[in-house]
Design a protein around this motif. Structure first.
Motif, PDB file in Angstrom:
ATOM      1  N   ARG A 158       0.808  -1.245  -0.143  1.00  0.00           N
ATOM      2  CA  ARG A 158       0.012  -0.103  -0.068  1.00  0.00           C
ATOM      3  C   ARG A 158       0.812   1.292   0.171  1.00  0.00           C
ATOM      4  O   ARG A 158       1.870   1.294   0.646  1.00  0.00           O
ATOM      5  N   TYR A 160       1.245   5.547   0.038  1.00  0.00           N
ATOM      6  CA  TYR A 160       0.381   6.836   0.357  1.00  0.00           C
ATOM      7  C   TYR A 160       1.442   8.072   0.138  1.00  0.00           C
ATOM      8  O   TYR A 160       2.714   7.790   0.334  1.00  0.00           O
ATOM      9  N   THR A 222       7.685  -1.066   6.629  1.00  0.00           N
ATOM     10  CA  THR A 222       7.226   0.273   6.288  1.00  0.00           C
ATOM     11  C   THR A 222       8.593   1.025   5.841  1.00  0.00           C
ATOM     12  O   THR A 222       9.651   0.712   6.284  1.00  0.00           O
ATOM     13  N   THR A 235       3.632   0.484   3.151  1.00  0.00           N
ATOM     14  CA  THR A 235       3.566  -0.583   3.908  1.00  0.00           C
ATOM     15  C   THR A 235       3.420  -1.956   2.911  1.00  0.00           C
ATOM     16  O   THR A 235       2.736  -1.906   2.094  1.00  0.00           O
ATOM     17  N   GLU A 245      -2.289  -1.334   8.531  1.00  0.00           N
ATOM     18  CA  GLU A 245      -3.549  -0.535   8.611  1.00  0.00           C
ATOM     19  C   GLU A 245      -4.284  -0.905   9.693  1.00  0.00           C
ATOM     20  O   GLU A 245      -5.248   0.023  10.399  1.00  0.00           O
ATOM     21  N   TYR A 254      -4.332   7.276   6.133  1.00  0.00           N
ATOM     22  CA  TYR A 254      -4.596   5.746   5.461  1.00  0.00           C
ATOM     23  C   TYR A 254      -5.918   6.131   4.836  1.00  0.00           C
ATOM     24  O   TYR A 254      -6.104   5.518   4.001  1.00  0.00           O
ATOM     25  N   ASP A 255      -6.885   7.241   5.331  1.00  0.00           N
ATOM     26  CA  ASP A 255      -8.225   7.197   4.732  1.00  0.00           C
ATOM     27  C   ASP A 255      -8.163   8.410   3.493  1.00  0.00           C
ATOM     28  O   ASP A 255      -9.331   8.162   2.893  1.00  0.00           O
ATOM     29  N   ARG A 258      -4.133   7.562   0.196  1.00  0.00           N
ATOM     30  CA  ARG A 258      -3.604   6.280  -0.344  1.00  0.00           C
ATOM     31  C   ARG A 258      -3.774   6.328  -1.929  1.00  0.00           C
ATOM     32  O   ARG A 258      -4.729   6.926  -2.474  1.00  0.00           O
TER      33      ARG A 258
END
Length: 332
Positions: A158, A160, A222, A235, A245, A254-255, A258
């Protein structure tokens, strides 16, 4: 007296993306970025250290301190010339327009195609950065080869991107945490008597990573690094039924920030909120803190003993080192 046989030179190690011998040096901070990244400090020196911890061996450190040269010029000899000058160079050129806007903090809107290209570039740099210390790599070779062939980003990764308030002249740095863990089985969390749990553990042995570690020593990491006005956070969690997460909560990152897996059709830049240096440091160290409070087995390569740990963290430049904690933390 017989003639001594000449020892054969060791076979060259392969490129991390293909069977060819590695030998070409790859910039972590791409060479074209040097003109738009912050200038190096007057002393023009940096540290390149890897820290490890094991309950058996304690703390150890390897690498170089006070190395001459700017951090922007760091090169890693992990790829071959064919990859470096071919598909990797092409990806750099495709990502350059979007990355330039992010680095400079220019007001812009990146569409899905641009975000996908940035995510592919970050994936490339993640795979290269892992092999600054191959003993803590996470991405299996099969996934690296698949990325070279199709640019397929592993599903356990993931990515970000966020804005920050760090002064531009200090906005260059890198932090990586890498571990090997295995989840406990469900019955170990159950209400059965402690003696019975011990008997089962002795009979079945400690839990093993799922999926197996394979040709890499670790399965969770990470990475956090600065690029001018943007910081990037990655991550990688190659553990069935588990994601960082889920235990390290940072809603504002995170919300909303990403870019892979896709979260939105586009992204406006710069982002709000802008993260402070302390917040970026905490994000970089969340994995260590969160896992320190969870019920997992730590795996040591080839010695899968319960509660053994191998942790690595590459020293950040201009940022403090992440520290292990005993409680999971939630950040806004």
């Amino acid at each position: 007296m017989g003639m001594k046989k000449k020892s054969r030179p060791p076979l060259p190690k392969p490129c991390i993306f293909c069977p060819r011998p590695k030998g070409s040096k790859e910039h972590f901070w791409s060479e074209w970025m040097h003109e738009i990244l912050p200038p190096p400090p007057p002393e023009n020196r940096h540290n390149r250290l890897v820290f490890k911890y094991s309950p058996f061996d304690g703390h150890s450190e390897k690498g170089r301190r006070d190395t001459q040269g700017a951090i922007h010029t760091i090169k890693l000899r992990v790829v071959c010339a064919s990859c470096n000058n071919g598909w990797m160079s092409q990806l750099e050129e495709e990502a350059r327009p979007a990355l330039t806007a992010l680095i400079r903090g220019e007001e812009t809107t990146l569409d899905r195609a641009a975000l996908d290209t940035v995510a592919q570039w970050v994936t490339l740099k993640t795979m290269v950065a892992e092999h600054n210390d191959p003993d803590s790599a996470v991405t299996p070779r099969a996934d690296r080869i698949a990325f070279r062939q199709t640019r397929a980003i592993p599903p356990y990764m993931r990515i970000y991107v966020g804005s920050h308030t760090v002064p531009f002249e200090k906005s260059a740095g890198f932090l990586r945490n890498s571990q090997a863990i295995a989840r406990r089985s469900e019955d170990e969390h159950s209400t059965i008597k402690k003696l019975e749990r011990i008997r089962r553990a002795l009979r079945n042995g400690p839990p093993q990573p799922s999926p197996p570690l394979g040709d890499v020593p670790n399965n969770i990491q990470t990475i956090t690094f600065f690029l001018g006005h943007v910081f990037v956070h990655i991550t990688s969690t190659r553990v069935d039924g588990f994601a960082i997460e889920d235990i390290a909560l940072v809603p504002t990152l995170y919300d909303t920030a990403r870019i892979m897996p896709a979260q939105a059709a586009e992204m406006t830049w710069p982002r709000d909120p802008k993260f402070t240096l302390d917040q970026v440091n905490e994000i970089g160290g969340l994995m260590m803190k969160a896992l320190g409070a969870q019920d997992y087995y730590w795996i040591r390569r080839n010695v899968p003993l319960p509660h053994s740990a191998v942790a690595t963290a590459e020293q950040p430049i201009y940022t403090k080192t992440a520290e292990s904690g005993s409680q999971p933390i939630r950040r806004q």
